[in-house]
Design a protein around this motif. Structure first.
Motif, short mmCIF file in Angstrom:
data_model
loop_
_atom_site.label_atom_id
_atom_site.label_comp_id
_atom_site.label_asym_id
_atom_site.label_seq_id
_atom_site.Cartn_x
_atom_site.Cartn_y
_atom_site.Cartn_z
N GLU A 220 -2.53 10.44 -7.05
CA GLU A 220 -1.19 10.62 -7.62
C GLU A 220 -0.15 9.79 -6.85
O GLU A 220 0.82 9.31 -7.42
CB GLU A 220 -0.80 12.11 -7.69
N ARG A 221 -0.40 9.62 -5.55
CA ARG A 221 0.53 8.77 -4.79
C ARG A 221 0.31 7.29 -5.07
O ARG A 221 1.24 6.49 -5.00
CB ARG A 221 0.41 9.05 -3.29
N MET A 222 -0.93 6.91 -5.38
CA MET A 222 -1.16 5.51 -5.80
C MET A 222 -0.31 5.22 -7.04
O MET A 222 0.33 4.16 -7.13
CB MET A 222 -2.64 5.29 -6.16
N ILE A 223 -0.32 6.17 -7.97
CA ILE A 223 0.44 5.98 -9.22
C ILE A 223 1.93 5.96 -8.90
O ILE A 223 2.66 5.08 -9.36
CB ILE A 223 0.06 7.09 -10.23
N GLU A 224 2.36 6.92 -8.08
CA GLU A 224 3.79 6.99 -7.69
C GLU A 224 4.24 5.68 -7.03
O GLU A 224 5.30 5.13 -7.35
CB GLU A 224 3.97 8.17 -6.71
N ASN A 225 3.42 5.17 -6.09
CA ASN A 225 3.84 4.00 -5.32
C ASN A 225 3.88 2.73 -6.16
O ASN A 225 4.55 1.76 -5.78
CB ASN A 225 2.91 3.81 -4.12
N ALA A 226 3.17 2.74 -7.28
CA ALA A 226 3.20 1.57 -8.17
C ALA A 226 4.24 1.72 -9.28
O ALA A 226 4.54 0.75 -9.98
CB ALA A 226 1.81 1.35 -8.79
N ASP A 227 4.81 2.92 -9.42
CA ASP A 227 5.75 3.19 -10.50
C ASP A 227 7.17 2.86 -10.02
O ASP A 227 8.05 3.71 -9.97
CB ASP A 227 5.62 4.66 -10.92
N ILE A 228 7.36 1.60 -9.66
CA ILE A 228 8.64 1.17 -9.05
C ILE A 228 9.16 -0.10 -9.72
O ILE A 228 9.99 -0.81 -9.16
CB ILE A 228 8.48 0.93 -7.53
N HIS B 61 10.94 -21.69 6.57
CA HIS B 61 9.69 -22.45 6.60
C HIS B 61 8.78 -22.16 5.41
O HIS B 61 7.64 -22.64 5.36
CB HIS B 61 8.95 -22.19 7.91
N GLY B 62 9.25 -21.36 4.47
CA GLY B 62 8.46 -21.10 3.27
C GLY B 62 7.27 -20.18 3.51
O GLY B 62 6.28 -20.23 2.78
N ILE B 63 7.35 -19.36 4.54
CA ILE B 63 6.28 -18.40 4.84
C ILE B 63 6.63 -17.07 4.17
O ILE B 63 7.67 -16.48 4.47
CB ILE B 63 6.15 -18.19 6.36
N ALA B 64 5.79 -16.62 3.24
CA ALA B 64 6.07 -15.35 2.56
C ALA B 64 5.78 -14.19 3.51
O ALA B 64 4.90 -14.27 4.36
CB ALA B 64 5.22 -15.23 1.29
N ILE B 65 6.53 -13.11 3.32
CA ILE B 65 6.42 -11.95 4.22
C ILE B 65 5.68 -10.81 3.53
O ILE B 65 6.01 -10.42 2.41
CB ILE B 65 7.83 -11.43 4.60
N GLU B 66 4.68 -10.29 4.26
CA GLU B 66 4.06 -9.03 3.87
C GLU B 66 4.52 -7.97 4.87
O GLU B 66 4.51 -8.22 6.09
CB GLU B 66 2.53 -9.14 3.95
N ALA B 67 4.85 -6.78 4.36
CA ALA B 67 5.26 -5.66 5.22
C ALA B 67 4.05 -4.80 5.50
O ALA B 67 3.43 -4.30 4.56
CB ALA B 67 6.32 -4.82 4.53
N TRP B 68 3.74 -4.59 6.77
CA TRP B 68 2.84 -3.46 7.04
C TRP B 68 3.68 -2.28 7.50
O TRP B 68 4.79 -2.46 7.98
CB TRP B 68 1.70 -3.83 7.96
N GLY B 69 3.12 -1.08 7.25
CA GLY B 69 3.94 0.11 7.51
C GLY B 69 5.19 0.11 6.66
O GLY B 69 6.27 0.45 7.14
N PRO B 70 5.10 -0.23 5.37
CA PRO B 70 6.31 -0.33 4.55
C PRO B 70 7.08 0.99 4.47
O PRO B 70 8.29 0.98 4.26
CB PRO B 70 5.78 -0.74 3.17
N LEU B 71 6.36 2.11 4.66
CA LEU B 71 6.98 3.44 4.66
C LEU B 71 7.14 3.95 6.09
O LEU B 71 7.25 5.16 6.32
CB LEU B 71 6.13 4.41 3.83
N GLY C 265 -3.21 -0.85 0.84
CA GLY C 265 -3.75 -1.11 2.18
C GLY C 265 -4.72 -0.01 2.55
O GLY C 265 -4.54 1.14 2.16
N VAL C 266 -5.77 -0.38 3.30
CA VAL C 266 -6.81 0.62 3.62
C VAL C 266 -7.00 0.78 5.14
O VAL C 266 -8.10 1.12 5.60
CB VAL C 266 -8.14 0.31 2.90
N PHE C 267 -5.93 0.58 5.91
CA PHE C 267 -5.95 0.88 7.35
C PHE C 267 -6.10 2.38 7.52
O PHE C 267 -5.40 3.17 6.87
CB PHE C 267 -4.63 0.41 7.97
N THR D 157 -2.28 5.01 0.77
CA THR D 157 -2.44 6.42 0.46
C THR D 157 -3.88 6.63 0.05
O THR D 157 -4.54 5.72 -0.45
CB THR D 157 -1.48 6.91 -0.63
N THR D 158 -4.38 7.84 0.28
CA THR D 158 -5.74 8.16 -0.15
C THR D 158 -5.70 9.02 -1.42
O THR D 158 -6.74 9.43 -1.91
CB THR D 158 -6.48 8.93 0.96
N ARG D 159 -4.48 9.29 -1.91
CA ARG D 159 -4.33 10.23 -3.03
C ARG D 159 -3.95 9.51 -4.30
O ARG D 159 -2.98 8.76 -4.35
CB ARG D 159 -3.26 11.26 -2.66
#
Ligand code: NAD
Length: 275
Positions: free
Chosen positions: A235-243, A178-188, A20-22, A231-233
């Protein structure tokens, strides 16, 4: 590890993890999106109001990644609810894309009374094929019910504030039915709380050799929620995807489920009325 897809109610697939790029500055956005694409992200969540659609588009264009491998979301801003076609065309011009994968009505703004008309506009935009999927953001049950009653077209997505301190159980259940998928904003929880220090999170992190952020993001994935932590960093992009290489146990999930305080850090969607 490949990022899993969720199948939406229109049959289309959405990658369950993105960026996300908010509040990413326009001057930084092209670099950040470029880095995200380099480390393997293929799903970017932007919006008209973030003022960085052009920079997202520039990063996409320069990446050389085939368009069909990317999933790009943008959103109709509140002041444009009476002109969804014009606003959509302007967003597409800024993004420099022929199609967007998901277009959302950003807020319901009950006080304006224009969300239903906006939704009808999005239905027409979807019929042109230029928005592959359409949905909403920050819609509560009555706001969703109005769209269902008046148009019969069920949003593919509802993007809502959602994290362990604000679990939105009744709304999630309505969306599931109703079959509406959920996206979380502010997941952290937007980094605005002591969530990372809660014992339930810290214990699971220690057990799995992961960070608190990774535990929280994993909790979302195991609830079938779509996430795009910001994240703008690099290393955190990598961390957040390493799940993708561990599972929280049923007991760990239950412990995090128990953290719900129904506390929203963002605006109340029933009264938010910013233009
Ligand atoms: P978020 O929960 O993703 O939190 C982002 C903050 O968490 C960062 O600024 C950083 O401080 C921290 N963080 C990120 N990774 C971390 C890590 N690995 N370790 C420690 N701290 C870390 O909040 P968000 O940016 O508000 O939400 C994500 C995305 O959701 C946004 O970028 C935007 O695309 C979308 N969004 C939509 C709406 C809406 O109304 N539809 C509102 C807000 C955000």
């Amino acid at each position: 590890l490949p990022i899993p897809n969720i199948t939406m109610n229109d049959g289309k697939q959405i990658p369950q993890l993105g960026l996300g790029v908010f509040l990413v500055e326009p001057g930084e956005t092209e670099r950040i999106v470029t880095e995200a694409l380099e480390v393997g992200y293929r799903h970017i969540d932007t919006a008209r109001i973030y003022d960085n659609e052009a920079e997202v588009g520039a990063a996409i264009a320069k990446s050389g990644i085939p368009r069909e491998e990317l999933f790009i979301t943008t959103k109709l801003w509140n002041s444009d609810q009476e002109d969804p076609h014009g606003a959509f065309n302007a967003s597409m011009d800024r993004l420099g894309l022929e199609t967007v994968d998901l277009y959302l009505v950003h807020w319901p703004i009950p006080e304006f009374g224009t969300a239903l008309g906006a939704w009808k506009g999005l239905i027409e935009i979807a019929e042109t094929g230029r928005a592959t999927s359409i949905g909403v953001s920050n819609f509560e049950i009555p706001h969703l019910q109005q769209l269902l009653d008046e148009t019969g077209v069920v949003p593919a997505i509802n993007q809502i504030e959602l994290h362990p301190l604000n679990q939105r159980r009744a709304l999630r259940e309505f969306c599931r039915e109703h079959g509406i998928a959920i996206e979380a904003w502010g997941p952290l929880a937007q980094g605005k709380s002591d969530l990372f220090e809660r014992p339930e999170i810290v214990a699971a992190a220690a057990t799995h050799g992961k960070s608190p952020a990774q535990v929280i993001l994993r909790w979302h994935l195991q609830h079938d929620t779509i996430i795009f932590p910001k994240t703008t960093r690099r290393e955190r992009m990598i961390e957040n995807a390493d799940i993708l290489d561990f599972d929280l146990s049923a007991a760990e999930m239950a412990a995090i489920d128990g953290l719900d305080e129904q506390h929203n850090f963002g605006p109340d969607p029933s009264t938010f009325n910013r233009r």
